[in-house]
Motif scaffolding. Structure first.
Motif, PDB file in Angstrom:
ATOM      1  N   SER A  88      45.155-147.164 -25.447  1.00  0.00           N
ATOM      2  CA  SER A  88      46.000-146.698 -24.337  1.00  0.00           C
ATOM      3  C   SER A  88      45.451-145.439 -23.693  1.00  0.00           C
ATOM      4  O   SER A  88      45.649-145.196 -22.494  1.00  0.00           O
ATOM      5  N   LYS A  89      44.732-144.625 -24.473  1.00  0.00           N
ATOM      6  CA  LYS A  89      44.151-143.403 -23.915  1.00  0.00           C
ATOM      7  C   LYS A  89      42.956-143.730 -23.008  1.00  0.00           C
ATOM      8  O   LYS A  89      42.691-143.025 -22.036  1.00  0.00           O
ATOM      9  N   ILE A  90      42.238-144.802 -23.345  1.00  0.00           N
ATOM     10  CA  ILE A  90      41.088-145.212 -22.535  1.00  0.00           C
ATOM     11  C   ILE A  90      41.543-146.006 -21.320  1.00  0.00           C
ATOM     12  O   ILE A  90      41.010-145.852 -20.216  1.00  0.00           O
ATOM     13  N   LEU A  91      42.547-146.872 -21.515  1.00  0.00           N
ATOM     14  CA  LEU A  91      42.950-147.814 -20.467  1.00  0.00           C
ATOM     15  C   LEU A  91      44.142-147.336 -19.652  1.00  0.00           C
ATOM     16  O   LEU A  91      44.769-148.128 -18.949  1.00  0.00           O
ATOM     17  N   LYS A  92      44.468-146.057 -19.733  1.00  0.00           N
ATOM     18  CA  LYS A  92      45.635-145.538 -19.015  1.00  0.00           C
ATOM     19  C   LYS A  92      45.435-145.620 -17.516  1.00  0.00           C
ATOM     20  O   LYS A  92      44.327-145.623 -17.016  1.00  0.00           O
TER      21      LYS A  92
ATOM     22  N   ASP B 291      39.857-165.046 -12.841  1.00  0.00           N
ATOM     23  CA  ASP B 291      40.044-163.663 -12.423  1.00  0.00           C
ATOM     24  C   ASP B 291      39.197-162.734 -13.280  1.00  0.00           C
ATOM     25  O   ASP B 291      39.090-162.899 -14.505  1.00  0.00           O
ATOM     26  N   CYS B 292      38.592-161.744 -12.630  1.00  0.00           N
ATOM     27  CA  CYS B 292      37.812-160.745 -13.352  1.00  0.00           C
ATOM     28  C   CYS B 292      38.752-159.936 -14.249  1.00  0.00           C
ATOM     29  O   CYS B 292      39.868-159.608 -13.849  1.00  0.00           O
ATOM     30  N   PRO B 293      38.352-159.623 -15.479  1.00  0.00           N
ATOM     31  CA  PRO B 293      39.227-158.833 -16.352  1.00  0.00           C
ATOM     32  C   PRO B 293      39.336-157.392 -15.863  1.00  0.00           C
ATOM     33  O   PRO B 293      38.482-156.902 -15.129  1.00  0.00           O
ATOM     34  N   GLU B 294      40.380-156.711 -16.325  1.00  0.00           N
ATOM     35  CA  GLU B 294      40.529-155.296 -15.991  1.00  0.00           C
ATOM     36  C   GLU B 294      39.727-154.411 -16.931  1.00  0.00           C
ATOM     37  O   GLU B 294      39.350-153.295 -16.584  1.00  0.00           O
ATOM     38  N   PHE B 295      39.482-154.903 -18.149  1.00  0.00           N
ATOM     39  CA  PHE B 295      38.658-154.164 -19.092  1.00  0.00           C
ATOM     40  C   PHE B 295      37.894-155.160 -19.963  1.00  0.00           C
ATOM     41  O   PHE B 295      38.254-156.342 -20.041  1.00  0.00           O
ATOM     42  N   ALA B 296      36.843-154.674 -20.614  1.00  0.00           N
ATOM     43  CA  ALA B 296      36.052-155.529 -21.504  1.00  0.00           C
ATOM     44  C   ALA B 296      35.533-154.683 -22.656  1.00  0.00           C
ATOM     45  O   ALA B 296      35.107-153.548 -22.468  1.00  0.00           O
TER      46      ALA B 296
ATOM     47  N   GLY C 292      34.402-152.655 -11.013  1.00  0.00           N
ATOM     48  CA  GLY C 292      35.472-151.749 -11.405  1.00  0.00           C
ATOM     49  C   GLY C 292      36.104-152.045 -12.743  1.00  0.00           C
ATOM     50  O   GLY C 292      37.197-151.536 -13.051  1.00  0.00           O
ATOM     51  N   VAL C 293      35.448-152.845 -13.582  1.00  0.00           N
ATOM     52  CA  VAL C 293      35.980-153.169 -14.905  1.00  0.00           C
ATOM     53  C   VAL C 293      35.723-151.988 -15.856  1.00  0.00           C
ATOM     54  O   VAL C 293      34.619-151.447 -15.891  1.00  0.00           O
ATOM     55  N   THR C 294      36.734-151.588 -16.613  1.00  0.00           N
ATOM     56  CA  THR C 294      36.563-150.552 -17.628  1.00  0.00           C
ATOM     57  C   THR C 294      35.857-151.153 -18.838  1.00  0.00           C
ATOM     58  O   THR C 294      36.347-152.117 -19.431  1.00  0.00           O
ATOM     59  N   LEU C 295      34.704-150.590 -19.187  1.00  0.00           N
ATOM     60  CA  LEU C 295      33.901-151.131 -20.287  1.00  0.00           C
ATOM     61  C   LEU C 295      33.960-150.239 -21.514  1.00  0.00           C
ATOM     62  O   LEU C 295      33.878-149.009 -21.417  1.00  0.00           O
ATOM     63  N   ILE C 296      34.125-150.869 -22.661  1.00  0.00           N
ATOM     64  CA  ILE C 296      34.071-150.183 -23.943  1.00  0.00           C
ATOM     65  C   ILE C 296      32.985-150.874 -24.773  1.00  0.00           C
ATOM     66  O   ILE C 296      33.250-151.857 -25.447  1.00  0.00           O
ATOM     67  N   ASN C 297      31.703-150.468 -24.581  1.00  0.00           N
ATOM     68  CA  ASN C 297      31.200-149.300 -23.876  1.00  0.00           C
ATOM     69  C   ASN C 297      30.319-149.732 -22.694  1.00  0.00           C
ATOM     70  O   ASN C 297      29.978-150.910 -22.567  1.00  0.00           O
ATOM     71  N   THR C 298      29.931-148.773 -21.860  1.00  0.00           N
ATOM     72  CA  THR C 298      29.080-149.089 -20.717  1.00  0.00           C
ATOM     73  C   THR C 298      27.677-149.449 -21.176  1.00  0.00           C
ATOM     74  O   THR C 298      27.249-149.117 -22.285  1.00  0.00           O
TER      75      THR C 298
END
Length: 302
Positions: A298-302, A59-64, A88-94
């Motif tokens: 939590s502020k980034i991944l809310k 499964d693709c992750p929700e964030f990376a 649609g994955v949230t990246l830290i950072n793009t």
């Protein structure tokens, strides 16, 4: 919520990786360390939310979180991050933020465009065709010679004379050197020290001074140490503006210190900041700083 900690050659960074994974686990996130080179990049007509890691469908992750600091400029990393972005994955950072901060010359151009009040050392792109007289007239001596994509203080030299500059450029441009070169005005009042501002989720997490007695470079990996530093509000405000302009969800901004103690020059921006200051905060029992650091995911991944 499930995420990937994207790593490459992380020899020497095992402590940091383990800490970050443990931190996210405490916050209720499942963060798995994945070698970014084990991820296949595939584009097809099907979008089933799956990717291949080590040849297996997962499964693709929700964030990376991008921690592959040493290999950020390889095409494989760019392709993986762009694939995640389109899924649609949230990246830290793009990838965009990584490229903008990684290019030292372009980052200064963008900084002056978006946050013009920030001072920068005068900077010049150097090629094999750049006349020495032009460098001398525009930058002067002493000057700092840098490779464009260096990190941890590597590829940075203080050049004191025209003969020294001529010798090192003759070697660089006669070789199969694979990086670009810039020359910068040397802010000698900042020799052996600089200010780091850590930003996360649009806020300043911490500010401190890096100090290296008797050395020109202040990097921790070059033998530097940390000191407490209370940043003036103007520096905090400028750092938040820079983080927003570069879309840094988590990063750090380094400043050189001018002749006056309230005068600062932008040195560089980092999309993969170290966490040595967190280890020091734990040793000193600085619960306030630890809580602030723990609050940014939590502020980034809310």
């Amino acid at each position: 919520m499930r995420g990937f900690l994207l790593v490459g050659d992380q020899s020497g960074f095992e402590k940091e990786m383990t800490y970050v994974q443990g931190m996210f686990k405490k916050l209720g996130y499942d963060l798995e360390a994945i070698n970014i080179y084990d991820i296949d990049v595939i584009v097809s007509n099907e979008n089933n939310g799956k990717i291949r890691v080590n040849g297996e469908l997962v499964d693709c992750p929700e964030f990376a979180i991008v921690a592959a600091a040493r290999e950020r400029e390889t095409y494989h990393i760019k392709a993986v991050l762009r694939m995640f972005e389109t899924m649609g994955v949230t990246l830290i950072n793009t990838m965009d933020a990584i490229e903008k901060t990684g290019d030292k010359l372009y980052s200064f151009q963008l900084a002056k465009q978006h946050v013009p009040e920030v001072k920068i050392p005068k900077t010049m792109y150097i090629t094999a065709n750049t006349p020495l007289d032009t460098i001398k007239e525009e930058i002067g001596f002493p000057l700092v010679l840098k490779i464009m994509y260096g990190f941890q203080g590597k590829g940075v030299s203080l050049i004191k004379t025209e003969d020294q500059l001529k010798d090192i450029l003759n070697i660089v441009f006669a070789s199969e050197f694979g990086d670009e070169i810039i020359a910068q005005e040397a802010i000698m009042s900042s020799a052996g020290r600089d200010i780091r501002v850590v930003v996360g989720a649009g806020e300043v997490i911490h500010t401190f001074m890096r100090h290296n007695e008797g050395e020109f470079k202040s990097n921790i990996h070059q033998g530097g140490s940390l000191e407490e530093f209370k940043a003036p509000q103007a520096l905090i405000d400028a750092s938040i503006k820079l983080a927003e302009a570069f879309d840094l969800k988590l990063g750090s901004i380094d400043y050189l210190i001018g002749e006056n103690e309230d005068e600062f020059y932008l040195c560089e921006l980092n999309s993969v900041p170290g966490i040595s200051y967190i280890f020091e905060a734990e040793d000193k029992g600085n619960d306030e700083l630890l809580a602030k650091f723990l609050s940014f995911p939590s502020k980034i991944l809310k």
